[in-house]
Motif scaffolding. Sequence first.
Motif, short mmCIF file in Angstrom:
data_model
loop_
_atom_site.label_atom_id
_atom_site.label_comp_id
_atom_site.label_asym_id
_atom_site.label_seq_id
_atom_site.Cartn_x
_atom_site.Cartn_y
_atom_site.Cartn_z
N THR A 1 41.70 25.66 -100.18
CA THR A 1 40.92 24.76 -99.35
C THR A 1 40.01 25.55 -98.42
N ASP A 2 38.96 24.91 -97.96
CA ASP A 2 38.05 25.54 -97.01
C ASP A 2 38.52 25.18 -95.61
N LYS A 3 39.31 26.06 -95.04
CA LYS A 3 39.83 25.82 -93.68
C LYS A 3 38.85 26.25 -92.61
N SER A 4 37.86 27.05 -92.99
CA SER A 4 36.92 27.58 -92.01
C SER A 4 35.95 26.51 -91.51
N GLY A 5 35.62 25.57 -92.36
CA GLY A 5 34.64 24.55 -92.00
C GLY A 5 33.20 25.03 -92.12
N LEU A 6 33.00 26.30 -92.46
CA LEU A 6 31.65 26.85 -92.54
C LEU A 6 30.80 26.19 -93.61
N PHE A 7 31.40 25.92 -94.76
CA PHE A 7 30.62 25.48 -95.91
C PHE A 7 30.61 23.96 -96.09
N THR B 1 31.46 39.46 -106.79
CA THR B 1 32.59 38.62 -106.45
C THR B 1 32.19 37.77 -105.24
N LEU B 2 32.36 36.46 -105.37
CA LEU B 2 32.04 35.55 -104.27
C LEU B 2 33.34 35.01 -103.67
N ALA B 3 33.33 34.80 -102.37
CA ALA B 3 34.43 34.07 -101.75
C ALA B 3 34.51 32.71 -102.43
N HIS B 4 35.72 32.25 -102.72
CA HIS B 4 35.87 31.01 -103.47
C HIS B 4 35.19 29.82 -102.79
N ARG B 5 35.23 29.79 -101.48
CA ARG B 5 34.60 28.69 -100.77
C ARG B 5 33.08 28.77 -100.87
#
Length: 155
Positions: free
Chosen positions: A10-16, A127-131
Amino acid sequence: MKVRVLAIGTDKSGLFEPAIAEYTKRIGRYAQLELLELPPSKKGGSDALRAKEEEGQSLLGKLKGTELVVVLDERGEDLTSEAFSRQVVQEAMNRGRDLAFLIGGAEGHADAVRRKADRVLALSRMTLAHRLARLVLVEQIYRAFAIARGEPYHK
C-alpha cells in the motif's frame, strides 16, 4: 471496459495518491479503473522465495478469467506509449476483454504469475519504487486511451 491494477503493498506515504486519483478520474471517461492493493507477505529475509510465491498466489487469486493479464517487470518488453496503446489497450478493447495489470512485491513476481501473463512489460529498465510504478502505469493507461481516441494529450 474495466481496467484493474493489482499491486502488492500500500502507499502509506500519501505522496502519489493525489496524482493517481486524478488519473483515475481522467481514465473514467474511457473505462472503469480499480486499484486493488494486496498485503505483502509476512515472510521475508531468508524466506524471500516463499514470500514471492505467497504474493504470487494472492495476485493470481484475484484475477478474473476474462481479463487480459499484463505483468509489470523491469525485465519485460519495452514499448513506446503508442505501441502500448495499440498492442495492449486497443487490442483488449477490440477483443472485448478487460485488463489486469499486476505489480509484484519487493522480490518481484513468482514464476506462476509470469506464466499466467498474456504480456510481460517493463515501465522502465530502472527499478522503480512500487508506489511510483503505479503512478507511471495509470498515467500511461490514460495516455493510451487518449492516443486511441486521437486526443491531444499525447503531444
